[in-house]
Enzyme design. Structure first.
Site, PDB file in Angstrom:
ATOM      1  N   SER A   1       0.941  -1.149  -0.094  1.00  0.00           N
ATOM      2  CA  SER A   1       0.058   0.159   0.066  1.00  0.00           C
ATOM      3  C   SER A   1       0.812   1.305  -0.153  1.00  0.00           C
ATOM      4  O   SER A   1       2.088   1.180   0.537  1.00  0.00           O
ATOM      5  CB  SER A   1      -0.704   0.041   1.078  1.00  0.00           C
ATOM      6  OG  SER A   1      -1.592   1.261   1.514  1.00  0.00           O
TER       7      SER A   1
ATOM      8  N   TYR B   1      -2.985  -0.514  10.283  1.00  0.00           N
ATOM      9  CA  TYR B   1      -2.997  -0.702   8.869  1.00  0.00           C
ATOM     10  C   TYR B   1      -1.711  -0.420   8.368  1.00  0.00           C
ATOM     11  O   TYR B   1      -1.124  -1.112   7.503  1.00  0.00           O
ATOM     12  CB  TYR B   1      -4.256   0.011   8.266  1.00  0.00           C
ATOM     13  CG  TYR B   1      -4.174  -0.439   6.741  1.00  0.00           C
ATOM     14  CD1 TYR B   1      -4.954  -1.374   6.170  1.00  0.00           C
ATOM     15  CD2 TYR B   1      -3.725   0.411   5.786  1.00  0.00           C
ATOM     16  CE1 TYR B   1      -5.032  -1.755   5.041  1.00  0.00           C
ATOM     17  CE2 TYR B   1      -3.569   0.349   4.430  1.00  0.00           C
ATOM     18  CZ  TYR B   1      -4.414  -0.963   3.857  1.00  0.00           C
ATOM     19  OH  TYR B   1      -4.419  -0.978   2.627  1.00  0.00           O
TER      20      TYR B   1
END
Length: 236
Positions: A127, A140
């Site tokens: 990501s 996250y």
């Protein structure tokens, strides 16, 4: 459309036969039917990627009964937004199992077979949060940093045995996981100003990176994290 479906479609268009995984059989079958309608060869293999034993059993069974898995895309992921001081520990644990442990469990199960053949491609989905952080998603961010370093570790251990292991790090894409952000006008304005290309990414724009990493063109690419982010990580 989510990232996993877009990558599967892109690989099918490049000539790959597909094996789709999810926990929900109905959703899995629906995705398979769409892709078959587009001419793809599709098998389904439902199991929980956060269960190491289930992953090993399913992959061993597929390899023994159906055929070799030459390419693995580890795309399982979840998000939970909360102030870090209030972040529920049980959700932190579930997030880490989903985003990090699953890549290890499924990656290891597939790699055991790939190593025996002396070849295989693994693509993990990292990501933009691999390098950057925003308020409310520290776990996250930690998980995606772990995915990038797990990718490097997999490459270090398995490249000598014939495998290529890399990661794709998407920027901000209009996906179901980002629904809350897509529907937030203030965030959308911030993103458009922050991203040099000035917009959300479209999931189909990730397919080319995946096809490249799985192709012979990437035969000497190993342990790399490829950012597909409209330039957001390049800009101060």
């Amino acid at each position: 459309m989510g990232i996993g479906f877009a990558l599967a479609r892109g690989l099918a268009q490049a000539g790959a036969a597909l094996v789709l995984n999810a926990r929900g059989v109905e959703k899995l079958d629906a995705a398979a039917e769409v892709l078959r309608g587009e001419g793809a060869e599709v098998d389904v293999l439902p199991f929980d990627v956060t269960d190491a034993a289930a992953a090993r059993e399913a992959i061993d069974g597929f390899e023994a009964g159906t055929g070799a898995i030459d390419i693995l895309v580890n795309n399982a992921g979840m998000q939970h937004r909360a102030p870090l001081e209030e972040f529920p520990p049980e959700i932190f644990d579930r997030l880490m199992r989903t985003n990090v442990a699953s890549a290890f469990y499924v990656g290891q199960a597939c790699a055991r077979h790939m190593i025996g053949r002396g070849a295989g491609r693994i693509v993990n989905i990292a990501s933009v949060q691999t390098l950057q952080a925003r308020p409310g998603i520290a776990p996250y961010t930690a998980s995606k940093g772990a995915v990038a370093n797990l990718t490097k570790g997999m490459s270090t251990d398995w490249a000598p045995k014939g495998l290529n292991v890399n990661a794709i790090a998407p920027g901000y894409f209009d996906t179901p996981l980002n629904k809350a952000l897509v529907e937030n006008p203030e965030f959308c304005r911030w993103l458009e100003e922050r991203t040099p290309q000035g917009r959300w990414g479209k999931v189909e724009e990730l397919a080319g990176a995946c096809v490249f990493l799985c192709s012979d063109a990437a035969s000497f690419v190993n342990g790399h994290v490829l950012f597909v982010d409209g330039g957001i990580t390049a800009r101060l």
